[in-house]
Design a protein around this motif. Structure first.
Motif, PDB file in Angstrom:
ATOM      1  N   PRO A   1       0.791  -1.234   0.000  1.00  0.00           N
ATOM      2  CA  PRO A   1       0.000   0.000   0.000  1.00  0.00           C
ATOM      3  C   PRO A   1       0.823   1.284   0.000  1.00  0.00           C
ATOM      4  CG  PRO A   1       0.057  -0.913   2.207  1.00  0.00           C
ATOM      5  CD  PRO A   1       0.768  -1.911   1.327  1.00  0.00           C
ATOM      6  N   GLY A   2       2.107   1.212   0.282  1.00  0.00           N
ATOM      7  CA  GLY A   2       2.913   2.428   0.334  1.00  0.00           C
ATOM      8  C   GLY A   2       2.716   3.165   1.641  1.00  0.00           C
ATOM      9  N   PRO A   3       3.691   3.977   2.056  1.00  0.00           N
ATOM     10  CA  PRO A   3       3.600   4.694   3.324  1.00  0.00           C
ATOM     11  C   PRO A   3       2.841   6.012   3.185  1.00  0.00           C
ATOM     12  CG  PRO A   3       5.701   5.155   2.317  1.00  0.00           C
ATOM     13  CD  PRO A   3       4.988   4.190   1.390  1.00  0.00           C
ATOM     14  N   LEU A   4       2.391   6.542   4.315  1.00  0.00           N
ATOM     15  CA  LEU A   4       1.931   7.930   4.350  1.00  0.00           C
ATOM     16  C   LEU A   4       3.198   8.783   4.424  1.00  0.00           C
ATOM     17  CD1 LEU A   4      -0.853   9.439   6.638  1.00  0.00           C
ATOM     18  CD2 LEU A   4       1.181  10.694   5.948  1.00  0.00           C
ATOM     19  N   ARG A   5       3.450   9.535   3.377  1.00  0.00           N
ATOM     20  CA  ARG A   5       4.723  10.263   3.271  1.00  0.00           C
ATOM     21  C   ARG A   5       4.519  11.765   3.314  1.00  0.00           C
ATOM     22  NH1 ARG A   5       9.396   8.359  -0.684  1.00  0.00           N
ATOM     23  NH2 ARG A   5       9.444   6.906   1.099  1.00  0.00           N
ATOM     24  N   VAL A   6       5.328  12.416   4.144  1.00  0.00           N
ATOM     25  CA  VAL A   6       5.428  13.871   4.159  1.00  0.00           C
ATOM     26  C   VAL A   6       6.839  14.232   3.731  1.00  0.00           C
ATOM     27  CG1 VAL A   6       5.351  15.953   5.573  1.00  0.00           C
ATOM     28  CG2 VAL A   6       3.753  14.073   6.034  1.00  0.00           C
ATOM     29  N   GLN A   7       6.948  15.083   2.721  1.00  0.00           N
ATOM     30  CA  GLN A   7       8.263  15.524   2.244  1.00  0.00           C
ATOM     31  C   GLN A   7       8.313  17.039   2.297  1.00  0.00           C
ATOM     32  OE1 GLN A   7       9.731  13.526  -1.256  1.00  0.00           O
ATOM     33  NE2 GLN A   7      10.893  15.325  -1.911  1.00  0.00           N
ATOM     34  N   THR A   8       9.395  17.574   2.818  1.00  0.00           N
ATOM     35  CA  THR A   8       9.529  19.013   2.959  1.00  0.00           C
ATOM     36  C   THR A   8      10.255  19.616   1.757  1.00  0.00           C
ATOM     37  OG1 THR A   8      11.608  18.784   4.163  1.00  0.00           O
ATOM     38  CG2 THR A   8       9.577  18.801   5.469  1.00  0.00           C
ATOM     39  N   ARG A   9      10.242  20.918   1.697  1.00  0.00           N
ATOM     40  CA  ARG A   9      10.847  21.612   0.556  1.00  0.00           C
ATOM     41  C   ARG A   9      12.368  21.418   0.506  1.00  0.00           C
ATOM     42  NH1 ARG A   9       6.812  24.405  -1.645  1.00  0.00           N
ATOM     43  NH2 ARG A   9       5.063  25.024  -0.297  1.00  0.00           N
ATOM     44  N   ASP A  10      12.982  21.118   1.653  1.00  0.00           N
ATOM     45  CA  ASP A  10      14.426  20.884   1.644  1.00  0.00           C
ATOM     46  C   ASP A  10      14.774  19.421   1.358  1.00  0.00           C
ATOM     47  OD1 ASP A  10      13.840  19.512   3.957  1.00  0.00           O
ATOM     48  OD2 ASP A  10      14.910  20.869   5.305  1.00  0.00           O
ATOM     49  N   GLY A  11      13.736  18.587   1.078  1.00  0.00           N
ATOM     50  CA  GLY A  11      13.985  17.206   0.672  1.00  0.00           C
ATOM     51  C   GLY A  11      13.892  16.167   1.769  1.00  0.00           C
ATOM     52  N   SER A  12      13.704  16.563   3.016  1.00  0.00           N
ATOM     53  CA  SER A  12      13.597  15.570   4.088  1.00  0.00           C
ATOM     54  C   SER A  12      12.275  14.809   3.964  1.00  0.00           C
ATOM     55  CB  SER A  12      13.707  16.235   5.453  1.00  0.00           C
ATOM     56  OG  SER A  12      12.631  17.131   5.666  1.00  0.00           O
ATOM     57  N   VAL A  13      12.322  13.511   4.308  1.00  0.00           N
ATOM     58  CA  VAL A  13      11.177  12.614   4.120  1.00  0.00           C
ATOM     59  C   VAL A  13      10.778  12.010   5.464  1.00  0.00           C
ATOM     60  CG1 VAL A  13      10.394  10.460   3.050  1.00  0.00           C
ATOM     61  CG2 VAL A  13      11.779  12.079   1.742  1.00  0.00           C
ATOM     62  N   HIS A  14       9.458  11.977   5.718  1.00  0.00           N
ATOM     63  CA  HIS A  14       8.917  11.402   6.949  1.00  0.00           C
ATOM     64  C   HIS A  14       7.805  10.426   6.568  1.00  0.00           C
ATOM     65  CE1 HIS A  14      10.908  14.710   9.175  1.00  0.00           C
ATOM     66  NE2 HIS A  14      10.542  15.434   8.131  1.00  0.00           N
TER      67      HIS A  14
ATOM     68  N   PRO B   1      -1.140  -0.316   8.030  1.00  0.00           N
ATOM     69  CA  PRO B   1      -2.383   0.430   8.137  1.00  0.00           C
ATOM     70  C   PRO B   1      -2.442   1.396   9.310  1.00  0.00           C
ATOM     71  CG  PRO B   1      -2.686  -1.698   9.136  1.00  0.00           C
ATOM     72  CD  PRO B   1      -1.262  -1.673   8.635  1.00  0.00           C
ATOM     73  N   GLY B   2      -1.431   1.387  10.180  1.00  0.00           N
ATOM     74  CA  GLY B   2      -1.486   2.252  11.341  1.00  0.00           C
ATOM     75  C   GLY B   2      -1.676   3.715  10.987  1.00  0.00           C
ATOM     76  N   ALA B   3      -1.003   4.167   9.929  1.00  0.00           N
ATOM     77  CA  ALA B   3      -1.128   5.564   9.530  1.00  0.00           C
ATOM     78  C   ALA B   3      -2.531   5.879   9.053  1.00  0.00           C
ATOM     79  CB  ALA B   3      -0.122   5.871   8.416  1.00  0.00           C
ATOM     80  N   TRP B   4      -3.149   4.914   8.330  1.00  0.00           N
ATOM     81  CA  TRP B   4      -4.500   5.163   7.816  1.00  0.00           C
ATOM     82  C   TRP B   4      -5.491   5.287   8.953  1.00  0.00           C
ATOM     83  CZ3 TRP B   4      -9.288   2.727   7.908  1.00  0.00           C
ATOM     84  CH2 TRP B   4     -10.220   3.224   7.012  1.00  0.00           C
ATOM     85  N   ARG B   5      -5.344   4.452   9.980  1.00  0.00           N
ATOM     86  CA  ARG B   5      -6.286   4.487  11.100  1.00  0.00           C
ATOM     87  C   ARG B   5      -6.072   5.720  11.974  1.00  0.00           C
ATOM     88  NH1 ARG B   5      -8.976  -0.138  10.916  1.00  0.00           N
ATOM     89  NH2 ARG B   5      -7.977  -1.940   9.957  1.00  0.00           N
ATOM     90  N   MET B   6      -4.878   6.258  11.953  1.00  0.00           N
ATOM     91  CA  MET B   6      -4.592   7.523  12.634  1.00  0.00           C
ATOM     92  C   MET B   6      -4.940   7.508  14.122  1.00  0.00           C
ATOM     93  SD  MET B   6      -3.655   9.379  10.017  1.00  0.00           S
ATOM     94  CE  MET B   6      -3.863   9.466   8.253  1.00  0.00           C
ATOM     95  N   GLY B   7      -4.894   6.340  14.770  1.00  0.00           N
ATOM     96  CA  GLY B   7      -5.345   6.240  16.149  1.00  0.00           C
ATOM     97  C   GLY B   7      -4.706   7.250  17.073  1.00  0.00           C
ATOM     98  N   LYS B   8      -3.392   7.396  16.986  1.00  0.00           N
ATOM     99  CA  LYS B   8      -2.715   8.294  17.934  1.00  0.00           C
ATOM    100  C   LYS B   8      -2.905   9.763  17.577  1.00  0.00           C
ATOM    101  CE  LYS B   8       1.718   7.590  15.548  1.00  0.00           C
ATOM    102  NZ  LYS B   8       3.074   7.070  15.727  1.00  0.00           N
ATOM    103  N   PHE B   9      -3.562  10.025  16.455  1.00  0.00           N
ATOM    104  CA  PHE B   9      -3.815  11.405  16.058  1.00  0.00           C
ATOM    105  C   PHE B   9      -5.261  11.824  16.324  1.00  0.00           C
ATOM    106  CE2 PHE B   9      -0.518   9.745  13.158  1.00  0.00           C
ATOM    107  CZ  PHE B   9       0.544  10.480  13.662  1.00  0.00           C
ATOM    108  N   GLY B  10      -5.990  11.006  17.098  1.00  0.00           N
ATOM    109  CA  GLY B  10      -7.362  11.367  17.438  1.00  0.00           C
ATOM    110  C   GLY B  10      -8.340  11.121  16.306  1.00  0.00           C
ATOM    111  N   TYR B  11      -8.072  10.117  15.475  1.00  0.00           N
ATOM    112  CA  TYR B  11      -8.918   9.825  14.319  1.00  0.00           C
ATOM    113  C   TYR B  11     -10.319   9.414  14.756  1.00  0.00           C
ATOM    114  CZ  TYR B  11     -10.494   7.428  10.085  1.00  0.00           C
ATOM    115  OH  TYR B  11     -11.199   7.022   8.984  1.00  0.00           O
TER     116      TYR B  11
END
Length: 328
Positions: free
Chosen positions: A159-172, A177-187
Motif C-alpha cells: 500500500p505504500g507509506p503515508l509520506r510527508v516531504q519538505t521543501r528541503d527534501g527531508s522525508v517522513h 495500516p497504522g497511519a491510515w487508522r490515525m489512532g494516535k492522532f485522534g482519528y
C-alpha cells in the motif's frame, strides 16, 4: 453486481504509482484516449497545501495520472460539475460513493446528467476524516505547514507509506495500516460516515476497492504489486471494462464475493446503522428520515453483537458530547 474481478493497470508504471492496482487511473486514461469522454472530473493533492485535496479536471492521460493515489481527507470533486455541464461535452466522474449518489440525484432534475456523464466510477469508502488529522501528522513529524512539498497518503508501492516531504527534501513516513487508522492522532469518523449506506458504491457504474491478498481469511498489508477489485454494476460499466481490458489498459483475474467481504470487513459495521438512528431517537436527538435502506437485511447481517455496538456506541457519543458542551 454484473461482473467482479481482481484488476490492475496494464502499465507497470501506473500500477506502481497508484494507491493500489491503478484501476481507476487506468479507466480514466482509457476513457480519454478512446474518445468516450472529453474530460475526467476527479481530485488530486492541492498545489499550495499538499495535505489538502482539490477538485481537478483532466483532459489528457498525463493529467489523470497526476491525480492518482488515494486522498483520505475531505474532498469536494463536484464543485466543477456545473462548469462541465455548461461546456456541453461528455465527461466521466471519479469520486467518493456519496459524490456519485449526489450526481445521480442531480440527474433526476437535470437531464444533462444523463446526456453528458456516461460513466461514474468510485472506490470503497470507509469514511472521511477531517483536515485536522493531516495537520496532526505534520505536528507529529515536527513539520511546519509552510515547508510541506508533498503529502501522500498512499502510492509508490502497495500500500505504500503515508509520506510527508519538505521543501528541503527531508522525508517522513508512517506505515500502513497504522497511519491510515490515525489512532494516535485522534482519528474519529463523522457520524454521517458511520451510517452511510453508499460505502461500497452501489450507485456507480464501477466501484473499485483494494484487492487485498488474504491469509487465513484476513487481509495482508505487506508491500506487493498493487491489486484492486473491480465491481461492475451497470451495462455502461460492463462495456467500459471490456473495452479497457481489450485495449490492454487493464488486466484482470478471478475473485469471489466471499473474498471481497473478507478484504473489507469495516463495511459490515454499517449494516446496523438503523440501531444507531434508533438510539438517537431514544436520546431525544435529531435524526434523519430514510427510504430504501434495507433495514431488515442490514440488521440480520450485523447480528446481535453488531447491533449492540452501534446502539451503545451512539448513546456513549451523545453522552460524551453533552458532557463536553456542559463543561464549555
Amino acid at each position: 453486481m454484473r461482473k467482479i474481478h481482481r484488476s490492475w493497470s496494464g502499465e507497470p508504471s501506473v500500477r506502481h504509482k497508484s494507491a493500489a492496482g491503478g484501476t481507476l487511473t487506468a479507466l480514466g486514461r482509457y476513457l480519454l484516449t478512446s474518445g468516450r469522454v472529453h474530460a475526467v472530473l476527479h481530485v488530486r493533492a492541492d498545489d499550495r497545501k499538499p495535505w489538502l485535496t482539490m477538485s481537478t479536471i483532466s483532459r489528457t492521460q498525463d493529467e489523470v495520472l497526476r491525480g492518482a493515489q488515494s486522498r483520505y481527507g475531505p474532498s469536494s470533486p463536484l464543485v466543477n460539475v456545473h462548469r462541465l455541464l455548461e461546456e456541453r461535452k461528455r465527461f466521466a466522474i471519479i469520486g467518493k460513493p456519496c459524490d456519485i449518489s449526489a450526481v445521480r440525484s442531480l440527474g433526476r432534475v437535470d437531464p444533462r446528467v444523463e446526456w453528458l456523464i456516461p460513466y461514474m466510477l468510485t472506490n470503497f469508502c470507509g469514511g472521511v476524516h477531517s483536515a485536522h488529522i493531516a495537520k496532526a501528522v505534520l505536528r507529529h513529524h515536527g513539520v511546519d505547514e509552510l515547508d510541506v512539498a508533498l503529502y501522500r497518503y498512499r502510492g509508490e508501492g502497495w500500500p505504500g507509506p503515508l509520506r510527508v516531504q519538505t521543501r528541503d527534501g527531508s522525508v517522513h513516513d508512517l506505515p500502513y495500516p497504522g497511519a491510515w487508522r490515525m489512532g494516535k492522532f485522534g482519528y474519529e469518523l463523522p457520524f454521517r460516515c458511520k451510517i452511510c449506506p453508499d460505502g461500497v458504491g452501489e450507485v456507480a457504474d464501477i466501484s473499485v476497492p483494494d484487492g487485498w491478498i488474504l491469509r487465513n481469511g484476513k487481509p495482508v498489508y505487506a508491500e506487493a504489486p498493487g491489486t484492486n477489485v473491480v465491481i461492475v454494476r451497470t451495462p455502461a460499466g460492463e462495456e467500459l471494462l471490456r473495452g479497457a481490458v481489450d485495449a490492454a489498459y487493464l488486466e484482470v483475474s478471478p475473485v469471489s464475493v466471499e473474498e471481497i467481504e473478507q478484504m473489507h470487513t469495516n463495511h459490515h459495521r454499517k449494516a446496523a446503522a438503523s440501531a444507531a438512528l434508533f438510539a438517537l431517537r431514544l436520546m431525544g436527538q435529531g435524526t434523519i428520515k430514510i427510504s430504501g435502506y434495507r433495514t431488515s437485511d442490514g440488521l440480520k447481517r450485523a447480528g446481535l453483537r453488531g447491533i449492540f455496538q452501534q446502539f451503545a456506541g451512539t448513546i456513549r457519543r451523545v453522552i460524551t458530547r453533552e458532557n463536553r458542551e456542559h463543561l464549555i
